[in-house]
Design an enzyme around this catalytic site. Structure first.
Site, mmCIF file in Angstrom:
data_model
loop_
_atom_site.group_PDB
_atom_site.id
_atom_site.type_symbol
_atom_site.label_atom_id
_atom_site.label_comp_id
_atom_site.label_asym_id
_atom_site.label_seq_id
_atom_site.Cartn_x
_atom_site.Cartn_y
_atom_site.Cartn_z
ATOM 1 N NE ARG A 106 15.674 33.541 -30.145
ATOM 2 C CZ ARG A 106 16.130 34.346 -29.178
ATOM 3 N NH1 ARG A 106 16.421 33.855 -27.977
ATOM 4 N NH2 ARG A 106 16.283 35.630 -29.405
ATOM 5 C CG HIS A 151 12.685 35.792 -28.775
ATOM 6 N ND1 HIS A 151 12.496 36.805 -29.693
ATOM 7 C CD2 HIS A 151 13.605 36.275 -27.889
ATOM 8 C CE1 HIS A 151 13.257 37.839 -29.391
ATOM 9 N NE2 HIS A 151 13.947 37.548 -28.297
ATOM 10 C CG ASP A 158 15.663 40.197 -29.604
ATOM 11 O OD1 ASP A 158 15.091 40.484 -28.547
ATOM 12 O OD2 ASP A 158 16.299 39.138 -29.772
ATOM 13 C CD GLU A 240 18.529 40.223 -23.820
ATOM 14 O OE1 GLU A 240 17.497 40.207 -24.541
ATOM 15 O OE2 GLU A 240 19.219 39.215 -23.600
ATOM 16 C CG HIS A 243 14.015 40.825 -24.839
ATOM 17 N ND1 HIS A 243 14.444 39.558 -25.145
ATOM 18 C CD2 HIS A 243 12.848 40.660 -24.172
ATOM 19 C CE1 HIS A 243 13.571 38.670 -24.689
ATOM 20 N NE2 HIS A 243 12.585 39.330 -24.095
#
Length: 269
Positions: A106, A151, A158, A240, A243
């Site tokens: 990301r 990320h 994810d 999460e 994740h």
């Protein structure tokens, strides 16, 4: 040794100590070059069988629009992380499942987009699905949004598990009625994933991987993902279920900002 040479040696020693201390405490830095390092790859070049549903390339995410930096719906990762996913996929395929990734590398500009959105308290477009029980003023304090993301270092992913044969997931239609991400699987937005108890990116404590309220098949599905990945070097973020970060990370202190595009890779890999 002369008094001057002793003084010079003392000065050099002090300077070396200062430089060492500075290096030891240097903050993580952003790398804004136009392309990725040579050891970044497209996941599909390592394992084409892993499904990809890159949510931030679409409008079906907590912001409600395509996120900055996502020029193609691609999963980019460091090669060690991609190869570890390939090994996990081989194990799951033997059991009748496949991995599906929602987000991989990301860029920092995407994280910045999240931050701008979180500070705009008037934008509640996707609240009813992704954070129905969380006041938007709490997104930073509660850890749902941060100014840096693992990320961006290239080894975090994810993902979820899909039972084979995989049924297609229908596309999101902007403006359609939204259902809370923690609703029963048959009520929330359809996803061909096995039932994990919540949807992806659900801002709610029920998304905590080992939340005691999540039991039965949902817990078993989370543990299948967790056990498979952790056995191969991934570490889960406890808040999460989706994740995971591969360790040791090749770039533990660097946050990259090249766009998600095959053109960012050396040779377009």
């Amino acid at each position: 040794m002369t008094r001057i040479s002793r003084a010079v040696r003392g000065l050099v020693t002090a300077l070396a100590v200062l430089l060492a201390m500075t290096a030891a405490t240097a903050p993580a830095h952003a790398r804004t070059g136009p392309g990725a390092p040579e050891d970044f790859v497209a996941l599909r070049s390592v394992d084409a069988t892993i499904l990809q549903e890159m949510r931030y390339f679409t409008r079906h995410n907590f912001v409600g629009e395509r996120i900055d930096g996502y020029r193609q719906p691609l999963c980019l990762l460091t090669r060690p992380a991609a190869e570890a996913l390939h090994r996990a996929q081989a194990r799951l395929l033997r059991r009748g499942y496949t991995l599906k990734v929602y987000d991989c590398y990301r860029p920092q500009r995407a994280v910045d987009h999240f931050v701008r959105w979180a500070r705009d308290l008037d934008d509640q477009t996707m609240k009813a699905e992704f954070y129905p029980d969380v006041d938007k003023t709490r997104l930073f304090a509660d850890g749902y949004i941060a100014e840096k993301s693992g990320h961006s270092r290239g080894s975090t992913v994810d993902l979820t598990i899909v039972r084979l044969p995989a049924e297609p997931t229908r596309p999101y239609r902007p403006g359609e009625p939204l259902v809370p991400c923690f609703a029963a699987q048959g009520e929330r937005f359809p996803d061909n994933s096995v039932d994990m108890g919540t949807g992806f990116d659900c801002f709610d404590p029920l998304s905590h991987t080992l939340d005691p309220r999540v039991q039965g098949e949902q817990r078993a599905n989370r543990l299948l993902l967790k056990d498979t990945l952790e056995d191969l070097g991934f570490v889960n973020l406890a808040e999460e279920w989706w994740h995971y970060t591969y360790r040791p990370e090749p770039y533990p202190d660097t946050y990259f900002d090249f766009p998600v595009s095959s053109g960012s890779l050396a040779g377009g890999r």
